[in-house]
Design an enzyme around this catalytic site. Structure first.
Site, PDB file in Angstrom:
ATOM      1  N   CYS A  63       7.101   4.423 -19.625  1.00  0.00           N
ATOM      2  CA  CYS A  63       7.622   4.943 -18.357  1.00  0.00           C
ATOM      3  C   CYS A  63       8.802   5.885 -18.577  1.00  0.00           C
ATOM      4  CB  CYS A  63       8.046   3.767 -17.481  1.00  0.00           C
ATOM      5  SG  CYS A  63       8.930   4.259 -15.977  1.00  0.00           S
ATOM      6  N   TYR A 195       3.565  13.735 -11.586  1.00  0.00           N
ATOM      7  CA  TYR A 195       2.879  12.640 -10.889  1.00  0.00           C
ATOM      8  C   TYR A 195       2.234  13.137  -9.596  1.00  0.00           C
ATOM      9  CZ  TYR A 195       4.955   9.207 -14.014  1.00  0.00           C
ATOM     10  OH  TYR A 195       5.290   8.471 -15.124  1.00  0.00           O
TER      11      TYR A 195
END
Length: 324
Positions: A63, A195
């Site tokens: 992440c 994203y």
């Protein structure tokens, strides 16, 4: 991905149908601050004083938001003061887990729990919301201090200085306005922009995100052709926030998220800048490409339903950068 509803887990992906096909990121739930003396920070409650061994960081190497906190933990010499638990890179129906059958995973070093969601319900039993990394846990109060990475890195930047003697400052007073402006431009277009492109479920939402992304990368490459770092000759928080996206760009975002107009290595100054930051003392140890590549390609079955993990290009982040 999944989420908790009144303390109960449900494996549900983001509902892009409610937002016209666009990916909308949830906001962080826990927004307390560690301060040198435990006084209240800009948000949340007080009582979180900077103390060695009191706090524990839950992260995923995959992440980029969690990666920020690992970088600041390294840069600020907090390795002996703040413990770390690393989740498994596969994020499937149970969300982030503490399985240990992948190199670099640790299990839950505090409680031996099976899932990251158990840390959230340990803090608030009836909590509702997404279960995300990073999570900064307070062992003294038995609760979550923060799950907002942008604020955790600012705590790490200064709150523990009196304890460690490490005075490196990546958010100096004189540059704060510039840092805020740079973050405000880069976050929606690049950090979250990849994203927004990758998780879009309509052509219009994808087109909007991907064109803004590459317009901004073009601007950044030109800017870094004139300046060593984003704010001039001094590396700041803004650089480290950008770095965690750039280091993932060619291994993941270019292919998996359809951000394929150019590769990072096609931008001469952005690519050299990324190598310089990667080679900064303590940083390369926070980069786990095996976790990064596995997580994205294996976890996102809406994008990669057969969960085939590509071999990926060979990228030499240790090549001389020529920027010093």
């Amino acid at each position: 991905m999944g989420q908790l509803i009144d303390g109960h887990w449900t494996p549900a992906w983001y509902d892009t149908g409610a937002s016209g096909g666009a990916f909308v990121r949830d906001t962080a739930r826990f927004r307390n601050w560690i301060t040198p003396d435990g006084s209240p920070g800009p948000s949340g409650s007080g009582g979180f004083a900077a103390e060695s061994g009191r706090y524990h960081l839950y992260v995923s190497y995959a992440c980029p938001w969690a990666h920020r906190t690992l970088i600041f933990r390294a840069l600020k010499g907090l390795g002996d003061h703040i413990g770390v638990s690393v989740v498994h890179p596969d994020m499937l129906d149970d969300g982030w887990t503490f399985a240990t059958d992948f190199p670099g995973t640790t299990g839950d070093r505090l409680f031996g729990l099976p899932f990251l969601r158990d840390i959230y319900t340990r803090a608030v039993p009836d909590i509702s919301g997404r279960v995300t990394v990073p999570v900064l846990w307070d062992r003294a109060q038995g609760t979550i201090v923060s799950n907002e990475s942008s604020e955790i890195i600012r705590m790490f930047n200064s709150a523990f200085d009196g304890l460690t003697g490490n005075r490196a400052d990546f958010r100096p007073e004189a540059l704060r306005d510039g840092i805020e402006a740079m973050n405000a431009r880069i976050y929606p277009a690049v950090n979250n922009g990849v994203y927004r492109a990758g998780f879009a479920t309509t052509q219009a939402a994808y087109d909007e995100a991907v064109h803004l992304l590459f317009d901004t990368l073009d601007w950044l490459d030109a800017h870094l052709g004139r300046h060593r770092y984003l704010l001039g000759d001094r590396v700041t928080e803004a650089d480290w926030r950008l770095f965690t996206t750039l280091v993932r760009f060619d291994p993941v975002y270019h292919l998996h998220f359809k951000c394929n107009r150019r590769r990072l290595i096609d931008y001469p100054d952005l690519w050299a800048y990324t190598r310089e930051l990667y080679q900064w003392p303590g940083v390369r140890e926070t980069v786990r490409l095996d976790h990064i590549v596995r997580h994205y390609h294996f976890s996102h079955d809406t994008i990669n339903p057969h969960r085939i993990v590509p071999i990926n290009p060979l990228i030499d982040f240790d090549a001389p950068h020529g920027r010093g």
